[in-house]
Design a protein around this motif. Structure first.
Motif, PDB file in Angstrom:
ATOM      1  N   HIS A  87       0.705  -1.155  -0.491  1.00  0.00           N
ATOM      2  CA  HIS A  87      -0.025   0.218  -0.546  1.00  0.00           C
ATOM      3  C   HIS A  87       1.226   1.033  -0.187  1.00  0.00           C
ATOM      4  O   HIS A  87       0.207   2.107  -0.733  1.00  0.00           O
ATOM      5  CB  HIS A  87      -0.766   0.073   1.074  1.00  0.00           C
ATOM      6  CG  HIS A  87      -2.102  -0.977   1.188  1.00  0.00           C
ATOM      7  ND1 HIS A  87      -2.789  -1.902   2.325  1.00  0.00           N
ATOM      8  CD2 HIS A  87      -2.341  -1.690   0.426  1.00  0.00           C
ATOM      9  CE1 HIS A  87      -3.322  -2.355   2.007  1.00  0.00           C
ATOM     10  NE2 HIS A  87      -3.265  -2.468   0.462  1.00  0.00           N
ATOM     11  N   HIS A  88       1.895   1.246   0.475  1.00  0.00           N
ATOM     12  CA  HIS A  88       2.624   2.251   1.314  1.00  0.00           C
ATOM     13  C   HIS A  88       3.858   2.208   0.298  1.00  0.00           C
ATOM     14  O   HIS A  88       4.867   3.026   0.243  1.00  0.00           O
ATOM     15  CB  HIS A  88       2.512   3.197   1.870  1.00  0.00           C
ATOM     16  CG  HIS A  88       1.563   3.317   3.018  1.00  0.00           C
ATOM     17  ND1 HIS A  88       0.331   2.038   3.685  1.00  0.00           N
ATOM     18  CD2 HIS A  88       0.729   4.681   2.093  1.00  0.00           C
ATOM     19  CE1 HIS A  88      -0.575   3.064   3.984  1.00  0.00           C
ATOM     20  NE2 HIS A  88      -0.582   4.372   3.318  1.00  0.00           N
ATOM     21  N   LEU A  89       4.387   0.712   0.366  1.00  0.00           N
ATOM     22  CA  LEU A  89       6.110   0.881  -0.072  1.00  0.00           C
ATOM     23  C   LEU A  89       6.913   0.589   0.913  1.00  0.00           C
ATOM     24  O   LEU A  89       8.204   1.394   1.068  1.00  0.00           O
ATOM     25  CB  LEU A  89       6.705   1.500  -1.116  1.00  0.00           C
ATOM     26  CG  LEU A  89       5.594   1.046  -2.413  1.00  0.00           C
ATOM     27  CD1 LEU A  89       6.356   1.435  -3.733  1.00  0.00           C
ATOM     28  CD2 LEU A  89       5.971  -0.699  -2.443  1.00  0.00           C
ATOM     29  N   LEU A  90       6.394   1.019   2.131  1.00  0.00           N
ATOM     30  CA  LEU A  90       6.892   0.957   3.717  1.00  0.00           C
ATOM     31  C   LEU A  90       7.284  -0.633   4.089  1.00  0.00           C
ATOM     32  O   LEU A  90       6.892  -1.259   4.277  1.00  0.00           O
ATOM     33  CB  LEU A  90       6.199   1.616   4.544  1.00  0.00           C
ATOM     34  CG  LEU A  90       6.286   3.252   4.438  1.00  0.00           C
ATOM     35  CD1 LEU A  90       5.643   3.970   4.879  1.00  0.00           C
ATOM     36  CD2 LEU A  90       7.346   3.842   3.689  1.00  0.00           C
ATOM     37  N   PRO A  91       8.605  -0.286   4.182  1.00  0.00           N
ATOM     38  CA  PRO A  91       8.722  -2.206   5.662  1.00  0.00           C
ATOM     39  C   PRO A  91       7.419  -2.498   5.959  1.00  0.00           C
ATOM     40  O   PRO A  91       8.019  -1.586   7.329  1.00  0.00           O
ATOM     41  CB  PRO A  91      10.442  -2.010   5.556  1.00  0.00           C
ATOM     42  CG  PRO A  91      10.244  -0.934   6.196  1.00  0.00           C
ATOM     43  CD  PRO A  91       9.176  -0.052   5.166  1.00  0.00           C
ATOM     44  N   PHE A  92       7.375  -3.396   6.883  1.00  0.00           N
ATOM     45  CA  PHE A  92       7.498  -4.055   7.910  1.00  0.00           C
ATOM     46  C   PHE A  92       8.234  -5.792   8.145  1.00  0.00           C
ATOM     47  O   PHE A  92       8.267  -6.227   7.315  1.00  0.00           O
ATOM     48  CB  PHE A  92       5.642  -4.417   7.843  1.00  0.00           C
ATOM     49  CG  PHE A  92       4.884  -5.351   6.688  1.00  0.00           C
ATOM     50  CD1 PHE A  92       4.678  -6.906   6.937  1.00  0.00           C
ATOM     51  CD2 PHE A  92       4.637  -6.179   5.832  1.00  0.00           C
ATOM     52  CE1 PHE A  92       4.673  -7.950   6.169  1.00  0.00           C
ATOM     53  CE2 PHE A  92       4.248  -6.409   5.172  1.00  0.00           C
ATOM     54  CZ  PHE A  92       3.712  -7.790   5.074  1.00  0.00           C
ATOM     55  N   ALA A  93       8.160  -6.157   9.474  1.00  0.00           N
ATOM     56  CA  ALA A  93       8.676  -7.268  10.001  1.00  0.00           C
ATOM     57  C   ALA A  93       8.748  -7.165  11.844  1.00  0.00           C
ATOM     58  O   ALA A  93       7.531  -6.897  12.024  1.00  0.00           O
ATOM     59  CB  ALA A  93      10.105  -6.884   9.682  1.00  0.00           C
ATOM     60  N   GLY A  94       9.197  -8.928  11.367  1.00  0.00           N
ATOM     61  CA  GLY A  94       8.312  -9.834  12.251  1.00  0.00           C
ATOM     62  C   GLY A  94       9.170 -11.123  12.916  1.00  0.00           C
ATOM     63  O   GLY A  94       9.963 -11.260  12.324  1.00  0.00           O
ATOM     64  N   HIS A  95       7.840 -11.229  13.125  1.00  0.00           N
ATOM     65  CA  HIS A  95       8.101 -12.828  12.927  1.00  0.00           C
ATOM     66  C   HIS A  95       7.126 -14.105  12.779  1.00  0.00           C
ATOM     67  O   HIS A  95       5.749 -13.595  13.129  1.00  0.00           O
ATOM     68  CB  HIS A  95       8.452 -13.740  14.908  1.00  0.00           C
ATOM     69  CG  HIS A  95       9.737 -13.057  15.208  1.00  0.00           C
ATOM     70  ND1 HIS A  95       9.566 -11.815  16.282  1.00  0.00           N
ATOM     71  CD2 HIS A  95      11.206 -13.357  15.746  1.00  0.00           C
ATOM     72  CE1 HIS A  95      10.731 -11.182  17.021  1.00  0.00           C
ATOM     73  NE2 HIS A  95      12.354 -12.442  15.548  1.00  0.00           N
ATOM     74  N   ALA A  96       7.139 -14.997  12.114  1.00  0.00           N
ATOM     75  CA  ALA A  96       6.552 -15.404  11.576  1.00  0.00           C
ATOM     76  C   ALA A  96       6.525 -17.541  11.856  1.00  0.00           C
ATOM     77  O   ALA A  96       7.814 -17.362  12.753  1.00  0.00           O
ATOM     78  CB  ALA A  96       6.740 -16.587  10.103  1.00  0.00           C
ATOM     79  N   HIS A  97       5.528 -17.427  12.795  1.00  0.00           N
ATOM     80  CA  HIS A  97       5.466 -19.255  13.775  1.00  0.00           C
ATOM     81  C   HIS A  97       4.673 -20.297  13.336  1.00  0.00           C
ATOM     82  O   HIS A  97       3.579 -19.941  12.481  1.00  0.00           O
ATOM     83  CB  HIS A  97       4.217 -19.217  14.973  1.00  0.00           C
ATOM     84  CG  HIS A  97       5.469 -17.654  15.662  1.00  0.00           C
ATOM     85  ND1 HIS A  97       6.438 -17.504  16.573  1.00  0.00           N
ATOM     86  CD2 HIS A  97       4.927 -16.456  15.493  1.00  0.00           C
ATOM     87  CE1 HIS A  97       6.747 -16.190  16.763  1.00  0.00           C
ATOM     88  NE2 HIS A  97       5.539 -15.910  16.561  1.00  0.00           N
ATOM     89  N   ILE A  98       4.981 -21.480  12.440  1.00  0.00           N
ATOM     90  CA  ILE A  98       4.603 -23.085  11.667  1.00  0.00           C
ATOM     91  C   ILE A  98       4.192 -23.874  11.978  1.00  0.00           C
ATOM     92  O   ILE A  98       5.628 -23.846  12.964  1.00  0.00           O
ATOM     93  CB  ILE A  98       5.421 -22.457  10.211  1.00  0.00           C
ATOM     94  CG1 ILE A  98       5.150 -20.439   9.343  1.00  0.00           C
ATOM     95  CG2 ILE A  98       4.669 -23.732   9.314  1.00  0.00           C
ATOM     96  CD1 ILE A  98       6.699 -21.067   8.099  1.00  0.00           C
TER      97      ILE A  98
END
Length: 197
Positions: A87-98
């Motif tokens: 939507h804004h070409l801004l980063p998002f980051a975090g953790h994925a748990h599978i």
């Protein structure tokens, strides 16, 4: 499919001019090249086959360690990822748990990480990213259930608009047996805390 670095450089120069900057001043002279390199890395997953890492499986009963059959879920927590919000070409980051309930075939844990990395390296929204990860694992691995929980901080929330620096977004995607809330409750508890070494 590689990004068109030359075109990105030209467009970055144009963008700098559009905001009133001089792309030839010393601090910005290398910016178009740097942005092209960044985009090449950030969008390396565009056109890539996210299922490819799941092609090499190991037989549970006939594999190298049949005495170590998983009796429950395989859970990989805290896979760090970064992506770019479409939507804004801004980063998002975090953790994925599978988590997945294996059938006869399992996959090396690194393959799950590669699925996340490939799908995150595209313009994304977190909700779709979690669903794509769940679908890729469910459709390409012998599973009875898949659960993907993602927790991320979004630049479009922390750096613009309401500027909520401490806000994070949690999404859940479930397939198979984990579509039942009681079946996934224990895993969500383990993801949320548990005894972390």
């Amino acid at each position: 499919m590689a990004v068109d670095r030359e075109r990105i450089e030209r467009l970055t120069r144009e963008l700098l001019e559009a905001i009133g900057e001089d792309p030839d001043r010393p601090g910005l002279k290398q910016t178009p090249t740097r942005v092209a390199e960044l985009y090449d890395e950030f969008f390396a997953g565009v056109g890539a086959d996210a299922a490819a890492p799941l092609a090499h499986t190991i037989s549970v009963s006939r594999g190298p360690a049949p005495e170590t059959l998983p009796s429950g879920a395989v859970l990989l927590r805290d896979i760090r990822f970064r992506s770019v919000c479409e939507h804004h070409l801004l980063p998002f980051a975090g953790h994925a748990h599978i988590a997945y309930l294996p059938g006869e075939q399992v996959v090396g844990l690194g393959a799950l990480v590669k699925v996340v990395e490939t799908l995150a390296s595209r313009p994304q929204v977190q909700e779709r990213l979690g669903e794509q990860i769940a679908d890729t694992i469910d459709e390409n691995l012998d599973t009875r259930g898949v659960l993907v929980v993602m927790d991320a901080v979004h630049g479009c929330v922390t750096m613009r608009g309401g500027r909520q620096a401490d806000a994070s977004t949690l999404t859940i995607a479930a397939r198979g047996e984990y579509t039942e809330s009681t079946a996934r409750a224990e895993l969500i508890a383990l993801i949320g805390g548990g005894d972390r070494a």
